[in-house]
Every structure is written in structure tokens, then in C-alpha cells.
Design a protein around this motif. Sequence first.
Motif, short mmCIF file in Angstrom:
data_model
loop_
_atom_site.label_atom_id
_atom_site.label_comp_id
_atom_site.label_asym_id
_atom_site.label_seq_id
_atom_site.Cartn_x
_atom_site.Cartn_y
_atom_site.Cartn_z
N THR A 4 -12.09 -9.60 0.31
CA THR A 4 -11.97 -9.05 -1.03
C THR A 4 -12.38 -7.60 -0.98
O THR A 4 -13.41 -7.25 -0.41
N VAL A 5 -11.54 -6.77 -1.59
CA VAL A 5 -11.83 -5.34 -1.68
C VAL A 5 -11.90 -4.97 -3.15
O VAL A 5 -11.02 -5.34 -3.93
N ILE A 6 -12.92 -4.26 -3.51
CA ILE A 6 -13.08 -3.85 -4.91
C ILE A 6 -12.52 -2.44 -5.05
O ILE A 6 -12.93 -1.52 -4.34
N VAL A 7 -11.54 -2.32 -5.95
CA VAL A 7 -10.94 -1.02 -6.24
C VAL A 7 -10.99 -0.80 -7.75
O VAL A 7 -11.07 -1.75 -8.54
N LEU A 15 -1.36 1.25 -7.36
CA LEU A 15 -0.84 0.44 -6.25
C LEU A 15 0.20 -0.57 -6.73
O LEU A 15 1.23 -0.77 -6.08
N ALA A 16 -0.06 -1.18 -7.86
CA ALA A 16 0.90 -2.15 -8.42
C ALA A 16 2.22 -1.45 -8.77
O ALA A 16 3.30 -1.98 -8.50
N GLU A 28 -0.31 -6.54 -1.72
CA GLU A 28 -0.53 -6.93 -0.33
C GLU A 28 0.69 -6.60 0.53
O GLU A 28 0.55 -6.07 1.64
N GLN A 29 1.88 -6.89 0.02
CA GLN A 29 3.10 -6.56 0.77
C GLN A 29 3.24 -5.06 0.96
O GLN A 29 3.64 -4.59 2.02
N LEU A 30 2.90 -4.29 -0.08
CA LEU A 30 2.94 -2.83 0.02
C LEU A 30 2.00 -2.33 1.10
O LEU A 30 2.37 -1.51 1.94
N LEU A 31 0.78 -2.84 1.11
CA LEU A 31 -0.20 -2.42 2.11
C LEU A 31 0.24 -2.81 3.52
O LEU A 31 0.06 -2.03 4.47
N GLU A 32 0.82 -3.99 3.67
CA GLU A 32 1.33 -4.41 4.98
C GLU A 32 2.44 -3.48 5.45
O GLU A 32 2.49 -3.08 6.61
#
Length: 78
Positions: A4-7, A15-16, A28-32
Motif C-alpha cells: 500500500t502506498v499513500i498518495v 494518475l487516474a 496500476e496498469q498505468l504504473l506497470e
Amino acid sequence: MSQTVIVSDALYARLATAAKKSGFSSIEQLLEAWQVREDELRQRQDAVQHIDAVRERLAAIYGQQPDSVELIREDRLR
């Protein structure tokens, strides 16, 4: 294993939005995808460094090689 990362809410919203604009269904897909792109860039940079090192080594052994463009043009004209 999940982490878990707190942003901040603002960063999460950006990001969304970026994920949606890029056609991903989740952050998550974007970060990957970003990580894959970074890995590919690093691999290309490593390949270029390797090519430069080979070029330098060959130049040290054989000196400056002439440009082959004219020879290729002559071959094509035959």
C-alpha cells in the motif's frame, strides 16, 4: 505480495486521469506501463553505449573508416 502506498488525493486524481487518457482501466496498469517503458529505454541506452564502445574500440584498432555511401551507390548502379 501487495503493498500500500499513500498518495495525496490530488496526485491520485492526476494518475487516474492519466490512466484513463492512456486507455488503462486502473492506475496500476498505468504504473506497470510506465515501468515497462522505463526498462525498455534503459535497455536501448545500454545498447547504444555498447555500440559506441565497439565503435571506439574498432577506431582505435583500425583508425577512421571511410564512408561507404559512395561505394554502395556505385554497387547499385551496376
